[in-house]
Design a protein around this motif. Structure first.
Motif, PDB file in Angstrom:
ATOM      1  N   ILE A   1      39.214  35.948  33.308  1.00 57.45           N
ATOM      2  CA  ILE A   1      40.241  35.007  33.763  1.00 57.45           C
ATOM      3  C   ILE A   1      41.456  35.087  32.839  1.00 57.45           C
ATOM      4  O   ILE A   1      42.601  35.120  33.294  1.00 57.45           O
ATOM      5  CB  ILE A   1      39.681  33.563  33.815  1.00 57.45           C
ATOM      6  CG1 ILE A   1      38.661  33.437  34.945  1.00 57.45           C
ATOM      7  CG2 ILE A   1      40.814  32.545  33.996  1.00 57.45           C
ATOM      8  CD1 ILE A   1      37.896  32.127  34.956  1.00 57.45           C
ATOM      9  N   LYS A   2      41.199  35.144  31.542  1.00 58.97           N
ATOM     10  CA  LYS A   2      42.292  35.240  30.563  1.00 58.97           C
ATOM     11  C   LYS A   2      43.114  36.502  30.762  1.00 58.97           C
ATOM     12  O   LYS A   2      44.336  36.497  30.582  1.00 58.97           O
ATOM     13  CB  LYS A   2      41.723  35.201  29.151  1.00 58.97           C
ATOM     14  CG  LYS A   2      42.785  35.191  28.058  1.00 58.97           C
ATOM     15  CD  LYS A   2      42.170  35.091  26.673  1.00 58.97           C
ATOM     16  CE  LYS A   2      43.254  35.059  25.601  1.00 58.97           C
ATOM     17  NZ  LYS A   2      42.680  34.987  24.234  1.00 58.97           N
ATOM     18  N   ASN A   3      42.456  37.592  31.151  1.00 60.57           N
ATOM     19  CA  ASN A   3      43.144  38.871  31.361  1.00 60.57           C
ATOM     20  C   ASN A   3      43.690  39.019  32.782  1.00 60.57           C
ATOM     21  O   ASN A   3      44.105  40.111  33.185  1.00 60.57           O
ATOM     22  CB  ASN A   3      42.197  40.032  31.044  1.00 60.57           C
ATOM     23  CG  ASN A   3      41.890  40.126  29.565  1.00 60.57           C
ATOM     24  OD1 ASN A   3      42.732  39.819  28.732  1.00 60.57           O
ATOM     25  ND2 ASN A   3      40.667  40.523  29.226  1.00 60.57           N
ATOM     26  N   ASP A   4      43.677  37.922  33.546  1.00 62.02           N
ATOM     27  CA  ASP A   4      44.242  37.894  34.900  1.00 62.02           C
ATOM     28  C   ASP A   4      43.565  38.866  35.863  1.00 62.02           C
ATOM     29  O   ASP A   4      44.203  39.364  36.801  1.00 62.02           O
ATOM     30  CB  ASP A   4      45.752  38.157  34.864  1.00 62.02           C
ATOM     31  CG  ASP A   4      46.503  37.016  34.204  1.00 62.02           C
ATOM     32  OD1 ASP A   4      46.232  35.864  34.556  1.00 62.02           O
ATOM     33  OD2 ASP A   4      47.354  37.288  33.332  1.00 62.02           O
TER      34      ASP A   4
ATOM     35  N   ILE B   1      35.492  31.361  41.950  1.00 62.28           N
ATOM     36  CA  ILE B   1      35.929  32.569  41.247  1.00 62.28           C
ATOM     37  C   ILE B   1      36.289  33.655  42.252  1.00 62.28           C
ATOM     38  O   ILE B   1      35.515  33.954  43.168  1.00 62.28           O
ATOM     39  CB  ILE B   1      34.824  33.089  40.297  1.00 62.28           C
ATOM     40  CG1 ILE B   1      34.396  31.996  39.310  1.00 62.28           C
ATOM     41  CG2 ILE B   1      35.313  34.320  39.540  1.00 62.28           C
ATOM     42  CD1 ILE B   1      35.506  31.518  38.392  1.00 62.28           C
ATOM     43  N   SER B   2      37.465  34.247  42.090  1.00 58.25           N
ATOM     44  CA  SER B   2      37.890  35.316  42.989  1.00 58.25           C
ATOM     45  C   SER B   2      38.731  36.322  42.221  1.00 58.25           C
ATOM     46  O   SER B   2      39.223  36.038  41.126  1.00 58.25           O
ATOM     47  CB  SER B   2      38.701  34.751  44.160  1.00 58.25           C
ATOM     48  OG  SER B   2      39.864  34.093  43.671  1.00 58.25           O
ATOM     49  N   PHE B   3      38.912  37.499  42.807  1.00 54.96           N
ATOM     50  CA  PHE B   3      39.753  38.535  42.206  1.00 54.96           C
ATOM     51  C   PHE B   3      41.221  38.210  42.462  1.00 54.96           C
ATOM     52  O   PHE B   3      41.600  37.847  43.578  1.00 54.96           O
ATOM     53  CB  PHE B   3      39.426  39.902  42.800  1.00 54.96           C
ATOM     54  CG  PHE B   3      38.245  40.578  42.169  1.00 54.96           C
ATOM     55  CD1 PHE B   3      38.418  41.490  41.133  1.00 54.96           C
ATOM     56  CD2 PHE B   3      36.955  40.290  42.594  1.00 54.96           C
ATOM     57  CE1 PHE B   3      37.326  42.119  40.542  1.00 54.96           C
ATOM     58  CE2 PHE B   3      35.855  40.903  42.015  1.00 54.96           C
ATOM     59  CZ  PHE B   3      36.040  41.816  40.977  1.00 54.96           C
ATOM     60  N   GLN B   4      42.060  38.364  41.428  1.00 54.57           N
ATOM     61  CA  GLN B   4      43.498  38.200  41.632  1.00 54.57           C
ATOM     62  C   GLN B   4      44.075  39.373  42.410  1.00 54.57           C
ATOM     63  O   GLN B   4      45.027  39.222  43.160  1.00 54.57           O
ATOM     64  CB  GLN B   4      44.210  38.056  40.276  1.00 54.57           C
ATOM     65  CG  GLN B   4      44.042  36.700  39.637  1.00 54.57           C
ATOM     66  CD  GLN B   4      45.137  36.398  38.637  1.00 54.57           C
ATOM     67  OE1 GLN B   4      46.235  36.947  38.716  1.00 54.57           O
ATOM     68  NE2 GLN B   4      44.858  35.516  37.701  1.00 54.57           N
ATOM     69  N   ASP B   5      43.494  40.555  42.216  1.00 50.92           N
ATOM     70  CA  ASP B   5      44.001  41.764  42.860  1.00 50.92           C
ATOM     71  C   ASP B   5      42.984  42.262  43.891  1.00 50.92           C
ATOM     72  O   ASP B   5      41.955  42.841  43.525  1.00 50.92           O
ATOM     73  CB  ASP B   5      44.243  42.848  41.804  1.00 50.92           C
ATOM     74  CG  ASP B   5      44.958  44.063  42.353  1.00 50.92           C
ATOM     75  OD1 ASP B   5      44.764  44.382  43.532  1.00 50.92           O
ATOM     76  OD2 ASP B   5      45.716  44.710  41.601  1.00 50.92           O
ATOM     77  N   PRO B   6      43.228  42.050  45.179  1.00 51.86           N
ATOM     78  CA  PRO B   6      42.268  42.457  46.211  1.00 51.86           C
ATOM     79  C   PRO B   6      42.092  43.967  46.318  1.00 51.86           C
ATOM     80  O   PRO B   6      41.023  44.440  46.707  1.00 51.86           O
ATOM     81  CB  PRO B   6      42.873  41.882  47.496  1.00 51.86           C
ATOM     82  CG  PRO B   6      44.331  41.763  47.216  1.00 51.86           C
ATOM     83  CD  PRO B   6      44.425  41.415  45.760  1.00 51.86           C
ATOM     84  N   ILE B   7      43.110  44.737  45.970  1.00 51.89           N
ATOM     85  CA  ILE B   7      42.993  46.194  46.031  1.00 51.89           C
ATOM     86  C   ILE B   7      42.105  46.700  44.888  1.00 51.89           C
ATOM     87  O   ILE B   7      41.323  47.633  45.062  1.00 51.89           O
ATOM     88  CB  ILE B   7      44.383  46.876  45.979  1.00 51.89           C
ATOM     89  CG1 ILE B   7      45.290  46.318  47.086  1.00 51.89           C
ATOM     90  CG2 ILE B   7      44.238  48.388  46.144  1.00 51.89           C
ATOM     91  CD1 ILE B   7      44.790  46.538  48.492  1.00 51.89           C
ATOM     92  N   TYR B   8      42.221  46.052  43.734  1.00 52.35           N
ATOM     93  CA  TYR B   8      41.339  46.403  42.611  1.00 52.35           C
ATOM     94  C   TYR B   8      39.892  46.082  42.959  1.00 52.35           C
ATOM     95  O   TYR B   8      38.979  46.880  42.677  1.00 52.35           O
ATOM     96  CB  TYR B   8      41.764  45.642  41.361  1.00 52.35           C
ATOM     97  CG  TYR B   8      40.933  45.944  40.133  1.00 52.35           C
ATOM     98  CD1 TYR B   8      40.686  47.260  39.741  1.00 52.35           C
ATOM     99  CD2 TYR B   8      40.396  44.921  39.358  1.00 52.35           C
ATOM    100  CE1 TYR B   8      39.928  47.555  38.609  1.00 52.35           C
ATOM    101  CE2 TYR B   8      39.643  45.200  38.221  1.00 52.35           C
ATOM    102  CZ  TYR B   8      39.412  46.509  37.856  1.00 52.35           C
ATOM    103  OH  TYR B   8      38.652  46.792  36.734  1.00 52.35           O
TER     104      TYR B   8
ATOM    105  N   MET C   1      47.459  30.782  31.604  1.00 51.10           N
ATOM    106  CA  MET C   1      48.278  30.277  30.501  1.00 51.10           C
ATOM    107  C   MET C   1      49.135  29.105  30.964  1.00 51.10           C
ATOM    108  O   MET C   1      49.318  28.115  30.236  1.00 51.10           O
ATOM    109  CB  MET C   1      49.150  31.386  29.932  1.00 51.10           C
ATOM    110  CG  MET C   1      48.370  32.474  29.219  1.00 51.10           C
ATOM    111  SD  MET C   1      49.413  33.820  28.602  1.00 51.10           S
ATOM    112  CE  MET C   1      50.278  33.008  27.251  1.00 51.10           C
ATOM    113  N   MET C   2      49.683  29.196  32.178  1.00 42.92           N
ATOM    114  CA  MET C   2      50.474  28.099  32.726  1.00 42.92           C
ATOM    115  C   MET C   2      49.597  26.858  32.907  1.00 42.92           C
ATOM    116  O   MET C   2      50.033  25.734  32.650  1.00 42.92           O
ATOM    117  CB  MET C   2      51.089  28.514  34.060  1.00 42.92           C
ATOM    118  CG  MET C   2      52.148  29.607  33.960  1.00 42.92           C
ATOM    119  SD  MET C   2      53.671  29.040  33.167  1.00 42.92           S
ATOM    120  CE  MET C   2      54.354  27.972  34.438  1.00 42.92           C
TER     121      MET C   2
END
Length: 377
Positions: A347-350, A359-366, A199-200
């Motif tokens: 991507i929209k849902n972070d 493309i990469s995961f925002q949350d590495p634990i997830y 969004m930013m």
């Protein structure tokens, strides 16, 4: 004994690690009144960075005032105006009597409703009649500039969760209104940041948006492994404990250098350590962290479509040519259009991040949970 690792709140002093280059730049931007936009995924230390730079900048310049505003729970223009006025007056007043006087004297058309809590050290609360503000928004939007000129000050207004203005009734019109005022200010600068990276990016990098090229863009990167390793060792030593090189490197690796998770996993490892933290202790702490978050991950995963999950499965498996016929058939992806839709929605849902096409995961634990738990069944 207090834990030497902090997460979930602003990290200060010894709890703050690295970001030396970004801190130096931000201090320069603050003291020079240069508008700044900070962009990074959630949990990468934006608020801690702004807080540290603000303190350093004010220590350098006695005429500088930093105003911090958090839009986390702000969903309307009315609330925004009240909060902006309240925080600006608080940041430029040395005591509550002065704050009340400022609240009265710097408005010519608006009549602020002022209230004070039982504790005189608290900020003065300011509210307005919404119809009056709607007719005279200039008075609130130009308040900081007016105070700065009158008192010979420089003011930087730091706005966290800035992307929440997208929730306002007419966000584009509101952004145009903000930009039309803020771009004229000579004694006030703005530092805008938020936790919704996509969004930013839309607000500040889309040429059709009002805030396009509003200021310097600062993209935060992950903290480098050597900095994290040194930080872990230093904080363990501060409490009379030690951590091996292998264990320090493993913490950084397991969380993919994610600042928030680095602190959290280090804390869980520290709590399990009597004298020396080993690789075995870190792995045990990591397992506990994954289990702790598993219910949250289940809830997140239940919101995803089958096609989105199939795309994530291919991504986690390390597939490079996901749009190839062979890979789509293997992971039951219906079409290249489905890949585009899934990617955009994630991507929209972070859940995913797109940095220069990577493309990469925002949350590495997830990502780890999906690979070892969800997709492993």
């Amino acid at each position: 004994m207090e834990t030497p690792f902090i997460f979930g709140k602003i990290a200060t002093e010894k709890n703050f690690t690295d970001r030396e280059k970004e801190t130096t730049y931000l201090v320069q931007y603050f003291t020079s009144l240069i508008n700044t936009i900070i962009i990074s995924p959630r949990g990468w230390g934006k608020s801690s960075l702004v807080n540290k730079a603000a303190k350093l900048a004010m220590a350098q310049d006695s005429n500088l005032r930093i105003c911090h505003i958090d839009l986390f729970n702000v969903r309307s223009e009315e609330h925004f105006y009240s909060l902006l006025a309240q925080k600006v007056i608080a940041a430029t007043s040395t005591k509550w009597e002065e704050a009340i006087e400022n609240a009265k004297s710097f408005f010519s058309h608006l009549v602020p409703k002022i209230s004070i809590g039982t504790d005189p050290t608290n900020e003065v609360s300011i509210d307005f009649d919404w119809e009056e503000v709607n007719r005279n928004p200039d008075e609130v939007l130009d308040l900081a500039e007016k105070i700065a000129r009158k008192k010979g000050l420089k003011i930087v207004i730091c706005v966290d969760e800035f992307q929440n203005i997208a929730e306002f009734t007419d966000p584009d019109y509101f952004q145009k209104k903000l930009r039309s005022h803020w771009q004229l200010h000579q004694s006030v600068a703005y530092c805008l940041y938020g936790s919704k990276r996509h969004m930013m990016m839309e607000v500040f990098t889309d040429s059709s948006k009002p805030f396009y090229k509003f200021g310097n863009l600062m993209f935060l990167n992950k903290i480098e492994t050597p900095c994290l390793v040194e930080f872990f060792k230093s904080r363990f030593a501060d409490t009379g404990k030690n951590i091996s090189d292998e264990a320090s490197h493993l913490i950084a690796k397991l969380v993919d250098n994610h600042p928030y998770y680095a602190q959290q996993l280090a804390q869980l490892s520290w709590l399990r350590t009597k004298d020396v933290c080993t690789v075995e202790i870190v792995r045990e702490a990591h397992t506990a962290l994954v289990e702790q978050l598993s219910l949250l991950f289940v809830i997140i995963t239940e919101t995803l479509t089958t096609q989105q999950l199939n795309y994530l499965k291919a991504l986690i498996a390390g597939e490079k040519a996901i749009s190839s016929t062979e890979v789509m058939h293997r992971y039951q992806i219906s079409s290249t259009t489905s890949i585009s839709r899934s990617k955009a929605a994630l991507i929209k849902n972070d859940i995913l991040d797109n940095k220069a096409g990577e493309i990469s995961f925002q949350d590495p634990i997830y990502a780890y949970w999906l690979k070892t738990e969800y997709f492993a069944k």
